[in-house]
Write an enzyme that holds these catalytic residues in place. Structure first.
Site, PDB file in Angstrom:
ATOM      1  N   CYS A   1      14.391   0.453  -8.434  1.00 18.35           N
ATOM      2  CA  CYS A   1      15.015   1.639  -7.829  1.00 18.35           C
ATOM      3  C   CYS A   1      16.539   1.523  -7.692  1.00 18.35           C
ATOM      4  O   CYS A   1      17.263   2.501  -7.903  1.00 18.35           O
ATOM      5  CB  CYS A   1      14.373   1.948  -6.471  1.00 18.35           C
ATOM      6  SG  CYS A   1      14.047   0.511  -5.456  1.00 18.35           S
TER       7      CYS A   1
ATOM      8  N   HIS B   1      18.949   4.979  -1.551  1.00 22.48           N
ATOM      9  CA  HIS B   1      19.714   3.740  -1.706  1.00 22.48           C
ATOM     10  C   HIS B   1      21.183   4.109  -1.955  1.00 22.48           C
ATOM     11  O   HIS B   1      21.501   4.859  -2.889  1.00 22.48           O
ATOM     12  CB  HIS B   1      19.193   2.937  -2.899  1.00 22.48           C
ATOM     13  CG  HIS B   1      17.854   2.290  -2.677  1.00 22.48           C
ATOM     14  ND1 HIS B   1      17.183   2.289  -1.469  1.00 22.48           N
ATOM     15  CD2 HIS B   1      17.069   1.584  -3.537  1.00 22.48           C
ATOM     16  CE1 HIS B   1      16.041   1.620  -1.595  1.00 22.48           C
ATOM     17  NE2 HIS B   1      15.951   1.200  -2.831  1.00 22.48           N
TER      18      HIS B   1
HETATM   19  P1  NAP Z   1       2.481  -0.279  -1.793  1.00 18.12           P
HETATM   20  O1  NAP Z   1       2.734   0.859  -0.865  1.00 18.12           O
HETATM   21  O2  NAP Z   1       2.245  -1.639  -1.233  1.00 18.12           O
HETATM   22  O3  NAP Z   1       1.198   0.121  -2.745  1.00 18.12           O
HETATM   23  C1  NAP Z   1       0.552  -0.827  -3.578  1.00 18.12           C
HETATM   24  C2  NAP Z   1      -0.630  -0.187  -4.304  1.00 18.12           C
HETATM   25  O4  NAP Z   1      -1.265  -1.215  -5.084  1.00 18.12           O
HETATM   26  C3  NAP Z   1      -1.725   0.391  -3.370  1.00 18.12           C
HETATM   27  O5  NAP Z   1      -2.294   1.543  -3.940  1.00 18.12           O
HETATM   28  C4  NAP Z   1      -2.786  -0.727  -3.355  1.00 18.12           C
HETATM   29  O6  NAP Z   1      -4.104  -0.262  -3.097  1.00 18.12           O
HETATM   30  C5  NAP Z   1      -2.673  -1.214  -4.781  1.00 18.12           C
HETATM   31  N1  NAP Z   1      -3.224  -2.574  -4.901  1.00 18.12           N
HETATM   32  C6  NAP Z   1      -2.878  -3.684  -4.182  1.00 18.12           C
HETATM   33  N2  NAP Z   1      -3.636  -4.726  -4.575  1.00 18.12           N
HETATM   34  C7  NAP Z   1      -4.474  -4.288  -5.523  1.00 18.12           C
HETATM   35  C8  NAP Z   1      -5.504  -4.896  -6.312  1.00 18.12           C
HETATM   36  N3  NAP Z   1      -5.832  -6.195  -6.183  1.00 18.12           N
HETATM   37  N4  NAP Z   1      -6.168  -4.121  -7.213  1.00 18.12           N
HETATM   38  C9  NAP Z   1      -5.864  -2.818  -7.365  1.00 18.12           C
HETATM   39  N5  NAP Z   1      -4.906  -2.181  -6.646  1.00 18.12           N
HETATM   40  C10 NAP Z   1      -4.218  -2.907  -5.751  1.00 18.12           C
HETATM   41  O7  NAP Z   1       3.691  -0.457  -2.825  1.00 18.12           O
HETATM   42  P2  NAP Z   1       4.782   0.669  -3.327  1.00 18.12           P
HETATM   43  O8  NAP Z   1       6.002   0.623  -2.518  1.00 18.12           O
HETATM   44  O9  NAP Z   1       4.074   1.947  -3.528  1.00 18.12           O
HETATM   45  O10 NAP Z   1       5.203   0.043  -4.742  1.00 18.12           O
HETATM   46  C11 NAP Z   1       4.340   0.097  -5.871  1.00 18.12           C
HETATM   47  C12 NAP Z   1       5.027  -0.535  -7.072  1.00 18.12           C
HETATM   48  O11 NAP Z   1       6.198   0.214  -7.407  1.00 18.12           O
HETATM   49  C13 NAP Z   1       5.491  -1.972  -6.814  1.00 18.12           C
HETATM   50  O12 NAP Z   1       5.327  -2.728  -7.992  1.00 18.12           O
HETATM   51  C14 NAP Z   1       6.953  -1.802  -6.447  1.00 18.12           C
HETATM   52  O13 NAP Z   1       7.722  -2.956  -6.701  1.00 18.12           O
HETATM   53  C15 NAP Z   1       7.357  -0.644  -7.365  1.00 18.12           C
HETATM   54  N6  NAP Z   1       8.502   0.172  -6.900  1.00 18.12           N
HETATM   55  C16 NAP Z   1       8.580   0.619  -5.624  1.00 18.12           C
HETATM   56  C17 NAP Z   1       9.674   1.414  -5.230  1.00 18.12           C
HETATM   57  C18 NAP Z   1       9.842   1.958  -3.839  1.00 18.12           C
HETATM   58  O14 NAP Z   1      10.878   2.591  -3.573  1.00 18.12           O
HETATM   59  N7  NAP Z   1       8.865   1.782  -2.929  1.00 18.12           N
HETATM   60  C19 NAP Z   1      10.657   1.723  -6.167  1.00 18.12           C
HETATM   61  C20 NAP Z   1      10.535   1.263  -7.478  1.00 18.12           C
HETATM   62  C21 NAP Z   1       9.439   0.495  -7.832  1.00 18.12           C
HETATM   63  P3  NAP Z   1      -4.783  -0.281  -1.610  1.00 18.12           P
HETATM   64  O15 NAP Z   1      -4.146   0.846  -0.829  1.00 18.12           O
HETATM   65  O16 NAP Z   1      -6.207  -0.046  -1.883  1.00 18.12           O
HETATM   66  O17 NAP Z   1      -4.464  -1.633  -1.040  1.00 18.12           O
END
Ligand code: NAP
Length: 361
Positions: free
Chosen positions: A149, A242
């Site tokens: 991001c 950001h």
């Molecule tokens: P998050 O809120 O922690 O969500 C993680 C997701 O992954 C949830 O749906 C979770 O499902 C799933 N998950 C976790 N363990 C799993 C497993 N063993 N098998 C299948 N699914 C699983 O994270 P987020 O902030 O949305 O970020 C998601 C991705 O995007 C990350 O790689 C992050 O680095 C990237 N990202 C985030 C942002 C940001 O601004 N937040 C920006 C750019 C990129 P459950 O709900 O069932 O646990």
């Protein structure tokens, strides 16, 4: 039927970014969400029960009733998937989809620096999509990624300058919002009234990803841009957006007015014109002395326009400015949707219809 019409699955649909996909894809002209998947804890439950829905708007009704599935390519009924998986599991799961012939448009960091995987921002390096042709997964699957991001926002500000001038070095201090850490993210007692000068792995991403994105496609590989980057990343108690304090050194004489003009005159490539999520303005330059601010400007262009202000000559480098980008829209789900729109237009999701798709207006 429009050849760009696709059935879409979302991996990690219950997380912060996964929910943003669900929200952005509501009433999308080409993409219909037909499958959602998350961890074993969520699988088997209706999406509306499995998700801790964070938006004020209701869950789109078509998705609310979908049963959350396991992240298994054999059970998800779709033409391609968006991945918003935690990076701790994204590597193996995304590989299993690509190997099963299912294209993956990912947000996770795992494959961003892989030689054959495009790290894509459609207005910046759409030609890098051609790296897909070098991937060798089973059954015609592929992986495409969007940048971290913070990197995304920075690149949106740098690319128009690099198109016009010879940039030598960039120094950036990031003030990153809490939503960048997912949900629930940073503990409230650490975050409130505080600044944390460390975000694991973030400074490395800002030093490496831009060189690939801004690099040139040479045959079947990307030659990284010749650019020195130094980043410091802090977590600040802001909900969304950001902010980047950027200072740029050029290999030629360039001052603040020239930088403003380059940002204002930038025109995105013609190949992006018909993409529904492309904002009218790639970067808006704001004159107010106290702009940009996360609360006031983060939703510009529905979260896809980057805002720049405070463009000034810099006595250390050449020019400095402050840049703001939406971390979960332009920097995550919105950026990935735009990538998928580019790929759909170029026929990557329906290889058998490629010639038909390319001839679309
Ligand atoms: P998050 O809120 O922690 O969500 C993680 C997701 O992954 C949830 O749906 C979770 O499902 C799933 N998950 C976790 N363990 C799993 C497993 N063993 N098998 C299948 N699914 C699983 O994270 P987020 O902030 O949305 O970020 C998601 C991705 O995007 C990350 O790689 C992050 O680095 C990237 N990202 C985030 C942002 C940001 O601004 N937040 C920006 C750019 C990129 P459950 O709900 O069932 O646990």
């Amino acid at each position: 039927m429009d050849p760009r019409d696709c059935r879409v699955g979302i991996l990690g649909a219950t997380g912060a970014v996964g929910q943003t996909f669900v929200r952005l894809l509501e009433e999308h002209p080409w993409f219909t969400v037909t499958a959602v998947a998350a961890s074993e804890q969520s699988a088997g439950r209706p999406y509306r029960e499995a998700v801790n829905w964070l938006s004020g708007a209701p869950i789109p009704s078509d998705v609310a009733t979908l049963e959350v599935q396991r992240t298994d390519p054999a059970v998800m009924d779709c033409d391609f998937v968006f991945s918003a998986l935690s990076s701790s599991v994204a590597g193996d799961i995304e590989r299993s989809f690509a190997d099963a012939g299912v294209p993956v448009v990912s947000n996770a960091k795992n494959y961003r620096l892989h030689d054959r995987v495009p790290l894509l921002i459609p207005e910046v390096n759409p030609e890098h999509a051609a790296l897909i042709e070098t991937q060798e997964w089973g059954g015609g699957g592929f992986i495409v990624t969007n940048p971290n991001c913070s990197t995304t926002g920075l690149i949106c500000g740098l690319h128009p300058l690099m198109e016009t001038y010879d940039v030598e070095a960039v120094q950036v201090t990031m003030l990153q919002a809490l939503s960048g850490a997912g949900y629930p993210g940073v503990p409230s007692l650490d975050a409130v009234g505080n600044v944390i000068p460390h975000i694991g792995g973030e400074e490395d991403k800002l030093a490496t990803e831009p060189r690939k994105i801004l690099g040139s496609l040479e045959g079947r590989r990307v030659e990284p841009a010749d650019l020195t980057l130094s980043a410091q990343c802090t977590r600040v108690p802001v909900r969304t957006g950001h902010l980047a304090c950027v200072s740029v050194r050029f290999r030629e004489e360039v001052g603040a007015p020239a930088v403003e003009r380059a940002l204002q005159r930038f025109e995105a490539p013609a190949s992006t014109e018909a993409l529904p999520s492309r904002p009218d303005t790639f970067v808006q330059v704001l004159d107010a002395p106290d702009a940009p601010q996360p609360r006031r400007h983060v939703d510009a262009g529905d979260g896809m326009t980057v805002s720049v202000g405070r463009v000034q000559d810099c006595p250390v480098n050449d020019v400095k400015f402050v840049l703001l980008s939406h971390n979960t829209v332009r920097g995550a789900a919105g950026g990935a949707v735009l990538n998928a729109e580019l790929l759909a237009t170029e026929g990557y999701f329906r290889p058998e219809r490629k010639s038909e798709a390319v001839s679309q207006p």
